[in-house]
Design a protein around this motif. Structure first.
Motif, short mmCIF file in Angstrom:
data_model
loop_
_atom_site.label_atom_id
_atom_site.label_comp_id
_atom_site.label_asym_id
_atom_site.label_seq_id
_atom_site.Cartn_x
_atom_site.Cartn_y
_atom_site.Cartn_z
N VAL A 82 -4.68 -8.50 6.45
CA VAL A 82 -4.73 -7.04 6.37
C VAL A 82 -5.37 -6.60 5.05
N GLU A 83 -4.96 -7.24 3.96
CA GLU A 83 -5.50 -6.89 2.64
C GLU A 83 -6.97 -7.26 2.52
N ALA A 84 -7.36 -8.40 3.11
CA ALA A 84 -8.76 -8.82 3.05
C ALA A 84 -9.66 -7.82 3.77
N VAL A 85 -9.18 -7.28 4.88
CA VAL A 85 -9.99 -6.36 5.69
C VAL A 85 -9.97 -4.94 5.12
N THR A 86 -8.79 -4.48 4.69
CA THR A 86 -8.66 -3.08 4.27
C THR A 86 -8.63 -2.89 2.76
N GLY A 87 -8.33 -3.97 2.03
CA GLY A 87 -8.16 -3.86 0.59
C GLY A 87 -6.83 -3.24 0.19
N GLN A 88 -5.91 -3.12 1.17
CA GLN A 88 -4.63 -2.46 0.92
C GLN A 88 -3.50 -3.23 1.61
N THR A 89 -2.27 -2.94 1.16
CA THR A 89 -1.08 -3.50 1.80
C THR A 89 -0.08 -2.37 2.01
N LEU A 90 1.01 -2.68 2.68
CA LEU A 90 2.03 -1.65 2.92
C LEU A 90 2.67 -1.16 1.64
N SER A 91 2.51 -1.89 0.54
CA SER A 91 3.07 -1.42 -0.73
C SER A 91 2.29 -0.23 -1.29
N ASP A 92 1.07 -0.01 -0.76
CA ASP A 92 0.31 1.19 -1.13
C ASP A 92 0.83 2.35 -0.29
N GLU A 93 1.39 3.36 -0.93
CA GLU A 93 2.08 4.43 -0.20
C GLU A 93 1.19 5.12 0.82
N SER A 94 -0.04 5.41 0.44
CA SER A 94 -0.92 6.12 1.37
C SER A 94 -1.25 5.25 2.58
N PHE A 95 -1.46 3.95 2.35
CA PHE A 95 -1.75 3.04 3.46
C PHE A 95 -0.53 2.87 4.35
N PHE A 96 0.66 2.80 3.74
CA PHE A 96 1.89 2.69 4.53
C PHE A 96 2.03 3.90 5.44
N ASN A 97 1.87 5.09 4.89
CA ASN A 97 2.01 6.31 5.71
C ASN A 97 0.95 6.37 6.80
N GLN A 98 -0.27 5.95 6.47
CA GLN A 98 -1.35 5.91 7.46
C GLN A 98 -1.01 4.94 8.59
N THR A 99 -0.46 3.79 8.21
CA THR A 99 -0.08 2.79 9.21
C THR A 99 1.01 3.32 10.13
N VAL A 100 2.05 3.91 9.55
CA VAL A 100 3.14 4.48 10.34
C VAL A 100 2.61 5.51 11.32
N GLU A 101 1.80 6.44 10.83
CA GLU A 101 1.29 7.52 11.68
C GLU A 101 0.43 7.00 12.81
N ASN A 102 -0.43 6.02 12.53
CA ASN A 102 -1.32 5.50 13.55
C ASN A 102 -0.59 4.67 14.60
N VAL A 103 0.32 3.81 14.15
CA VAL A 103 1.08 3.00 15.11
C VAL A 103 1.96 3.92 15.96
N GLN A 104 2.60 4.89 15.35
CA GLN A 104 3.40 5.84 16.12
C GLN A 104 2.56 6.55 17.17
N ARG A 105 1.40 7.04 16.76
CA ARG A 105 0.55 7.79 17.69
C ARG A 105 0.13 6.93 18.88
#
Length: 219
Positions: free
Chosen positions: A187-210
């Motif tokens: 995930v980090e290799a592709v996006t440059g981010q992990t769930l520890s990044d608050e904005s990426f975490f919120n983006q992940t939650v919103e997209n998976v929920q949707r």
């Protein structure tokens, strides 16, 4: 005794003694050190000496609490299951299903964010055929999943969810949310981010929920 308690003379409720708190702290230190090592080196690549060193206890003291490496490994896996399954246990028939599943997704992603080592160790155990945890999986885990599948089936019969097979919905939720812990390097290799990044975490939650909610919403 490990469960030693004292009784408050005012309310008569048992309260932990200094000894019982020390015992609990020592167990936690051992389990935490074991999780870190097991998740990195596996059960066969981890020695009790290293666990004792990581927990800052003697090997003799460690063996007092966990008489073998197998016993310690199973204890760690059961702790993981308790954390991992807590969000599933929270599903209740009296909830609004879309809100309940939306909350479940957030909670599971929080577990992936906050306990990545635990998720990876559990994944490792599953890939090896769960030789030390199969009884737990076929017993308590199966019973819980069957019970929560019945809750989902009830929502479907009431017309509150689309007609999906409950077990497959649960499996998909597990796979999607745990991916961010088990494959965090990818995930980090592709996006440059992990769930520890608050904005990426919120983006992940919103997209998976949707994506999930739109798939199970009644039309």
């Amino acid at each position: 005794m490990d469960n030693e308690v004292s009784v408050n003379s005012t309310d008569k409720l048992p309260t932990p003694t200094r000894r019982s708190r020390a015992v609990a702290a020592k167990r936690t230190a051992i389990l935490t050190a074991a999780l870190a090592l097991f998740s990195q080196y596996g059960v066969h690549g981890t020695s009790l000496d290293k666990v004792a060193e990581g927990a800052d206890v003697s090997k003799t003291n460690l063996l007092y609490y966990y008489p073998s490496k197998e016993a310690l490994y199973i204890a760690v896996l059961k702790e993981i299951l308790d954390v991992w399954l807590a969000p599933l246990r929270a599903l209740r028939v009296d909830q609004q299903p879309l809100e309940a599943i939306r909350d479940y997704i957030r909670l599971k992603l929080e577990v992936s964010r906050d306990h990545p080592q635990a998720s990876r160790l559990f994944c490792m155990e599953m890939l090896q055929g769960a030789p030390l945890l199969k009884g737990e999986l076929e017993g308590d885990l199966k019973a819980l999943v069957d019970a929560k599948s019945a809750v989902i089936e009830g929502w479907i019969k009431e017309g509150k969810l689309a007609a999906v097979e409950p077990h497959h919905l649960i499996f998909m939720l597990w796979a999607t949310t745990q991916h961010y812990a088990d494959f965090s390097t990818q995930v980090e290799a592709v996006t440059g981010q992990t769930l520890s990044d608050e904005s990426f975490f919120n983006q992940t939650v919103e997209n998976v929920q949707r994506m999930v909610i739109e798939g199970i919403r009644v039309r």
